[in-house]
Motif scaffolding. Structure first.
Motif, PDB file in Angstrom:
ATOM      1  N   SER A 289      80.058   1.114  53.612  1.00  0.00           N
ATOM      2  CA  SER A 289      81.438   0.807  53.087  1.00  0.00           C
ATOM      3  C   SER A 289      82.462   1.754  53.480  1.00  0.00           C
ATOM      4  O   SER A 289      82.011   3.111  53.478  1.00  0.00           O
ATOM      5  CB  SER A 289      81.263   0.682  51.977  1.00  0.00           C
ATOM      6  OG  SER A 289      80.697  -0.520  51.311  1.00  0.00           O
ATOM      7  N   GLU A 290      83.573   1.592  53.817  1.00  0.00           N
ATOM      8  CA  GLU A 290      84.821   2.570  53.840  1.00  0.00           C
ATOM      9  C   GLU A 290      85.264   2.514  52.472  1.00  0.00           C
ATOM     10  O   GLU A 290      85.945   1.479  52.224  1.00  0.00           O
ATOM     11  CB  GLU A 290      85.613   2.072  55.092  1.00  0.00           C
ATOM     12  CG  GLU A 290      85.054   2.184  56.547  1.00  0.00           C
ATOM     13  CD  GLU A 290      86.094   2.064  57.293  1.00  0.00           C
ATOM     14  OE1 GLU A 290      87.393   1.924  57.297  1.00  0.00           O
ATOM     15  OE2 GLU A 290      85.839   1.728  58.670  1.00  0.00           O
ATOM     16  N   VAL A 291      85.324   3.608  51.798  1.00  0.00           N
ATOM     17  CA  VAL A 291      85.976   3.658  50.563  1.00  0.00           C
ATOM     18  C   VAL A 291      87.135   4.571  50.576  1.00  0.00           C
ATOM     19  O   VAL A 291      87.030   5.778  50.434  1.00  0.00           O
ATOM     20  CB  VAL A 291      84.727   4.164  49.451  1.00  0.00           C
ATOM     21  CG1 VAL A 291      85.691   3.915  48.037  1.00  0.00           C
ATOM     22  CG2 VAL A 291      83.595   3.524  49.509  1.00  0.00           C
ATOM     23  N   SER A 292      88.473   3.876  50.763  1.00  0.00           N
ATOM     24  CA  SER A 292      89.393   4.553  50.615  1.00  0.00           C
ATOM     25  C   SER A 292      89.871   5.496  49.548  1.00  0.00           C
ATOM     26  O   SER A 292      89.987   5.014  48.365  1.00  0.00           O
ATOM     27  CB  SER A 292      90.760   3.638  51.292  1.00  0.00           C
ATOM     28  OG  SER A 292      91.700   4.434  51.578  1.00  0.00           O
ATOM     29  N   GLY A 293      90.366   6.872  49.664  1.00  0.00           N
ATOM     30  CA  GLY A 293      90.728   7.332  48.508  1.00  0.00           C
ATOM     31  C   GLY A 293      89.610   8.280  47.958  1.00  0.00           C
ATOM     32  O   GLY A 293      89.930   9.530  47.170  1.00  0.00           O
ATOM     33  N   VAL A 294      88.396   8.084  48.235  1.00  0.00           N
ATOM     34  CA  VAL A 294      87.361   8.966  47.881  1.00  0.00           C
ATOM     35  C   VAL A 294      86.969   9.780  48.685  1.00  0.00           C
ATOM     36  O   VAL A 294      86.522   9.472  49.998  1.00  0.00           O
ATOM     37  CB  VAL A 294      85.970   7.874  47.330  1.00  0.00           C
ATOM     38  CG1 VAL A 294      85.070   8.756  46.858  1.00  0.00           C
ATOM     39  CG2 VAL A 294      86.383   6.837  46.351  1.00  0.00           C
ATOM     40  N   VAL A 295      87.191  11.039  48.636  1.00  0.00           N
ATOM     41  CA  VAL A 295      86.745  12.224  49.472  1.00  0.00           C
ATOM     42  C   VAL A 295      85.300  12.392  49.726  1.00  0.00           C
ATOM     43  O   VAL A 295      84.507  12.238  48.522  1.00  0.00           O
ATOM     44  CB  VAL A 295      87.549  13.560  49.038  1.00  0.00           C
ATOM     45  CG1 VAL A 295      86.983  14.704  49.979  1.00  0.00           C
ATOM     46  CG2 VAL A 295      88.990  13.230  49.110  1.00  0.00           C
TER      47      VAL A 295
ATOM     48  N   PHE B 166      88.329  10.621  53.773  1.00  0.00           N
ATOM     49  CA  PHE B 166      87.926   9.468  52.746  1.00  0.00           C
ATOM     50  C   PHE B 166      86.551   9.055  53.297  1.00  0.00           C
ATOM     51  O   PHE B 166      86.150   8.963  54.665  1.00  0.00           O
ATOM     52  CB  PHE B 166      88.877   8.450  52.571  1.00  0.00           C
ATOM     53  CG  PHE B 166      90.254   9.092  52.051  1.00  0.00           C
ATOM     54  CD1 PHE B 166      91.383   8.351  52.440  1.00  0.00           C
ATOM     55  CD2 PHE B 166      90.157  10.020  51.102  1.00  0.00           C
ATOM     56  CE1 PHE B 166      92.522   8.739  51.867  1.00  0.00           C
ATOM     57  CE2 PHE B 166      91.400  10.392  50.384  1.00  0.00           C
ATOM     58  CZ  PHE B 166      92.715   9.895  50.616  1.00  0.00           C
TER      59      PHE B 166
ATOM     60  N   HIS C 115      82.015  -1.589  47.489  1.00  0.00           N
ATOM     61  CA  HIS C 115      82.167  -0.260  46.992  1.00  0.00           C
ATOM     62  C   HIS C 115      81.372   0.241  46.168  1.00  0.00           C
ATOM     63  O   HIS C 115      80.790   1.492  46.091  1.00  0.00           O
ATOM     64  CB  HIS C 115      83.876  -0.062  47.036  1.00  0.00           C
ATOM     65  CG  HIS C 115      84.530  -0.006  48.256  1.00  0.00           C
ATOM     66  ND1 HIS C 115      85.974  -0.009  48.111  1.00  0.00           N
ATOM     67  CD2 HIS C 115      84.328  -0.420  49.347  1.00  0.00           C
ATOM     68  CE1 HIS C 115      86.501  -0.441  49.289  1.00  0.00           C
ATOM     69  NE2 HIS C 115      85.448  -0.597  50.185  1.00  0.00           N
TER      70      HIS C 115
ATOM     71  N   LEU D  17      85.675   7.212  39.989  1.00  0.00           N
ATOM     72  CA  LEU D  17      85.862   7.980  41.445  1.00  0.00           C
ATOM     73  C   LEU D  17      86.787   7.147  42.275  1.00  0.00           C
ATOM     74  O   LEU D  17      87.550   7.638  42.751  1.00  0.00           O
ATOM     75  CB  LEU D  17      84.384   8.006  41.997  1.00  0.00           C
ATOM     76  CG  LEU D  17      84.385   9.258  43.041  1.00  0.00           C
ATOM     77  CD1 LEU D  17      84.679  10.530  42.732  1.00  0.00           C
ATOM     78  CD2 LEU D  17      82.836   9.129  43.806  1.00  0.00           C
ATOM     79  N   ILE D  18      86.672   5.597  42.310  1.00  0.00           N
ATOM     80  CA  ILE D  18      87.413   5.076  43.159  1.00  0.00           C
ATOM     81  C   ILE D  18      88.636   5.130  42.681  1.00  0.00           C
ATOM     82  O   ILE D  18      89.641   5.247  43.355  1.00  0.00           O
ATOM     83  CB  ILE D  18      86.750   3.445  43.347  1.00  0.00           C
ATOM     84  CG1 ILE D  18      85.461   3.596  43.893  1.00  0.00           C
ATOM     85  CG2 ILE D  18      87.858   2.488  43.995  1.00  0.00           C
ATOM     86  CD1 ILE D  18      84.610   2.044  43.864  1.00  0.00           C
TER      87      ILE D  18
ATOM     88  N   GLY E 110      90.423   8.205  43.217  1.00  0.00           N
ATOM     89  CA  GLY E 110      90.959   8.349  44.807  1.00  0.00           C
ATOM     90  C   GLY E 110      92.231   7.525  44.911  1.00  0.00           C
ATOM     91  O   GLY E 110      92.964   7.657  45.936  1.00  0.00           O
ATOM     92  N   TYR E 111      92.490   6.412  44.252  1.00  0.00           N
ATOM     93  CA  TYR E 111      93.236   5.495  44.309  1.00  0.00           C
ATOM     94  C   TYR E 111      94.886   6.052  43.735  1.00  0.00           C
ATOM     95  O   TYR E 111      95.832   5.909  44.609  1.00  0.00           O
ATOM     96  CB  TYR E 111      92.957   4.214  43.713  1.00  0.00           C
ATOM     97  CG  TYR E 111      93.777   3.219  43.777  1.00  0.00           C
ATOM     98  CD1 TYR E 111      94.842   2.470  42.799  1.00  0.00           C
ATOM     99  CD2 TYR E 111      93.793   2.260  45.173  1.00  0.00           C
ATOM    100  CE1 TYR E 111      95.184   1.413  43.038  1.00  0.00           C
ATOM    101  CE2 TYR E 111      94.268   1.166  45.365  1.00  0.00           C
ATOM    102  CZ  TYR E 111      95.196   0.581  44.359  1.00  0.00           C
ATOM    103  OH  TYR E 111      95.830  -0.549  44.537  1.00  0.00           O
TER     104      TYR E 111
ATOM    105  N   PRO F 250      96.447  10.344  45.482  1.00  0.00           N
ATOM    106  CA  PRO F 250      97.301  10.769  46.358  1.00  0.00           C
ATOM    107  C   PRO F 250      98.678  10.976  45.972  1.00  0.00           C
ATOM    108  O   PRO F 250      99.543  11.696  47.022  1.00  0.00           O
ATOM    109  CB  PRO F 250      97.207   9.752  47.624  1.00  0.00           C
ATOM    110  CG  PRO F 250      95.782   9.087  47.461  1.00  0.00           C
ATOM    111  CD  PRO F 250      95.521   9.412  45.824  1.00  0.00           C
TER     112      PRO F 250
END
Lengths: 275, 239
Positions: free
Chosen positions: A90-96, A139, B192, B209-210, B213-214, B217
């Motif tokens: 999965s690509e989880v945007s926002g999670v470094v 990310f 996810h 965590l998700i 991250g959301y 930014p």
């Protein structure tokens, strides 16, 4: 020695039975090659063992040593020692990436790693996988090439110290240099006593690592067990021999289209010219 | 009720930080020709009702970041008028609603001249039984040729009794323009969550965590280091 015992497992997806009475025993210190035509249940088995809620286990048992795996949540299975290197991470945007890895490491420890300890460990892992360290600050899997995603799976495996590693087509998307790196790392982890269940369609990866056994899944069942010779036979002649020698009809992969709906979010009224 | 008027003079570049909890309920800002304003709007405490209108004149630029992590119901009406040729504006918004809060953000970008540019990115998380609404419209009038406008509104609905609505409208009255919009309201992605849990994080840890991250930014759009830290801490505490 750790043992993962799968007994009479039946798994369905959206009310369609995919796995039919699968029985298999995996031991740590053993590596099993897992082959079979597309769409016959290999990924289903791995995902179901990991606890993906899309897959319903309708019958059967799975024990990790004395513990009932099916009674555990996904994270409990991971902490008990199961790892799945996914076919499509999965690509989880926002999670470094680094934040995620640090959280995954710390849930397994009584005392969290210090920042220094963590970054030292991470840096070593990236060097081992020959991946640029700057990926740690991106990310999770976002914008990664296919090969980088797969190497990121292996990197996570090396950090999380599992007892059993399930790899779902880890070699797809890897160029020859990346394949060499992944194979070397797998061999190192094999030497540490981990059990491996590795799905691949090609002999190349299997030829680069140690193998104890090969199994073939057709129509949701394990139909063949053997050694390296099975892999060679499939690599040279495909799966047709399963029908001719064993009398097993290979069901075609279901490629029916899903229902889709096309909609519009904008519309323009055009005046008709009736002249 | 307090009304405030701020003017950015021609060819000036300015940076402003306003706390919306400081009883400013109506604000008007004028960016004169060829000026630049980096505007940070914050609300960490109680919910407020605010009305903000910003006029952007020829070749001037507005960069606006809005972080609302207040407790209580909030209503914000924000209108940005791109009045003259070459006027540009961008907005980044991050917000979190909790308990039984109702937060409503009505945001309007009006393209009133040619070659004007607007970009809006709204991110929100609705928790517990709260309601979060992003609404408003980007409008390009007839004659505002070669203008570009884009809207993105995304809401994660964290809990079963929370709700989110994203209603971005595009009102386009000119052909030679570029316009786009995207609205997503939904639960956290199960794929996810599964991926993170398969590495040992329990469901609460994975959700945090998700979501972190959301929302995080938004901090990068505030220049002040202490403020970045305050935003980070606020998000961590509320999750």
């Amino acid at each position: 020695m750790d043992i993962l015992k799968i007994s009479n497992l039946h798994v369905s997806v959206e009310n369609k039975e995919i796995l039919k009475n699968v029985t298999l025993t995996l031991k740590s210190n053993e590596t099993v090659a897992f082959l079979g035509p597309n769409g016959h249940g290999k990924s289903t088995l791995l995902q179901a063992l990991m606890g993906n809620p899309r897959y319903q286990i309708t019958k059967g048992e799975v024990y990790l040593n004395e513990e009932n795996l099916l009674a555990m949540s996904v994270d409990q299975r991971a902490k008990a020692g199961l790892f799945l290197g996914m076919q499509y991470p999965s690509e989880v945007s926002g999670v470094v990436n680094a934040d995620f890895l640090r959280a995954a490491l710390n849930v397994r420890r009584e005392k969290p790693l210090s920042l220094f300890e963590f970054y030292t460990l991470l840096n070593q892992s990236y060097q081992k996988m020959k991946m640029p360290f700057e990926l740690a600050n991106r990310f999770l899997n976002e914008g990664f090439s296919g090969g980088e995603k797969k190497r990121n799976e292996i990197l996570q495996m090396t950090l999380l110290n599992p007892k059993f590693v399930m790899l779902d087509e880890i070699d797809s998307g890897l160029d020859i240099d990346a394949m060499n790196i992944v194979a070397e790392v797998i061999k190192e982890e094999q030497a540490k006593g981990r059990g491996f269940l590795i799905v691949s369609h090609y002999a190349r990866l299997y030829n680069m690592i140690h193998l104890n056994k090969a199994i073939v899944m057709v129509n949701g069942k394990v139909v063949v067990e053997g050694g390296q010779e099975i892999i060679k036979k499939i690599d040279e002649t495909g799966y047709e021999w399963i029908k001719t020698e064993l009398g097993i009809e290979i069901e075609k992969e279901d490629t029916s289209m899903n229902e889709i709906s096309l909609g519009f979010c904008a519309a323009k009224d055009i005046a008709r010219d009736d002249k | 009720m307090i009304n405030k008027q701020i003017t950015i003079n021609e060819c000036r570049s300015d940076q402003l930080l306003l706390n919306l909890e400081e009883e400013t309920s109506s604000l008007h800002i004028l960016l004169n020709k060829n000026s630049y304003l980096n505007l940070g709007l914050l609300n960490f405490q109680k919910g407020q009702k605010n009305k903000i209108e910003i006029d952007v004149l020829e070749s001037s630029e507005l960069e606006l970041a809005l972080a609302d992590f207040s407790l209580g119901s909030t209503s914000l009406e924000l209108k940005i008028n791109l009045k003259e040729k070459g006027a540009r504006a961008s907005l980044k918004l991050a917000t979190l609603s909790r308990h039984k809060d109702e937060k409503k953000f009505n945001i309007f970008f009006n393209h009133l001249a040619p070659k004007t540019y607007a970009e809006m990115d709204n991110y929100g998380v609705a928790r517990h039984e709260s309601k979060l609404i992003f609404s408003g419209a980007n409008e390009i009038i007839n004659g505002a040729i070669k203008s570009k406008t884009s809207q993105k509104a995304k809401i994660i609905v964290f809990d079963p009794l929370a709700s989110g609505k994203a209603n971005p409208y595009l009102n386009i009255y000119e052909n030679d323009v570029m316009a786009s919009h995207a609205a997503v309201v939904g639960k956290l992605s199960e794929d996810h969550l599964f991926y993170l849990m398969s590495r040992g994080l329990n469901i609460e840890e994975a959700k945090k965590l998700i979501t972190y991250g959301y929302l995080m930014p938004i901090a990068q759009y505030f220049k002040d280091v202490d403020l970045k830290a305050k935003i980070t801490l606020s998000i961590e505490e509320q999750l």
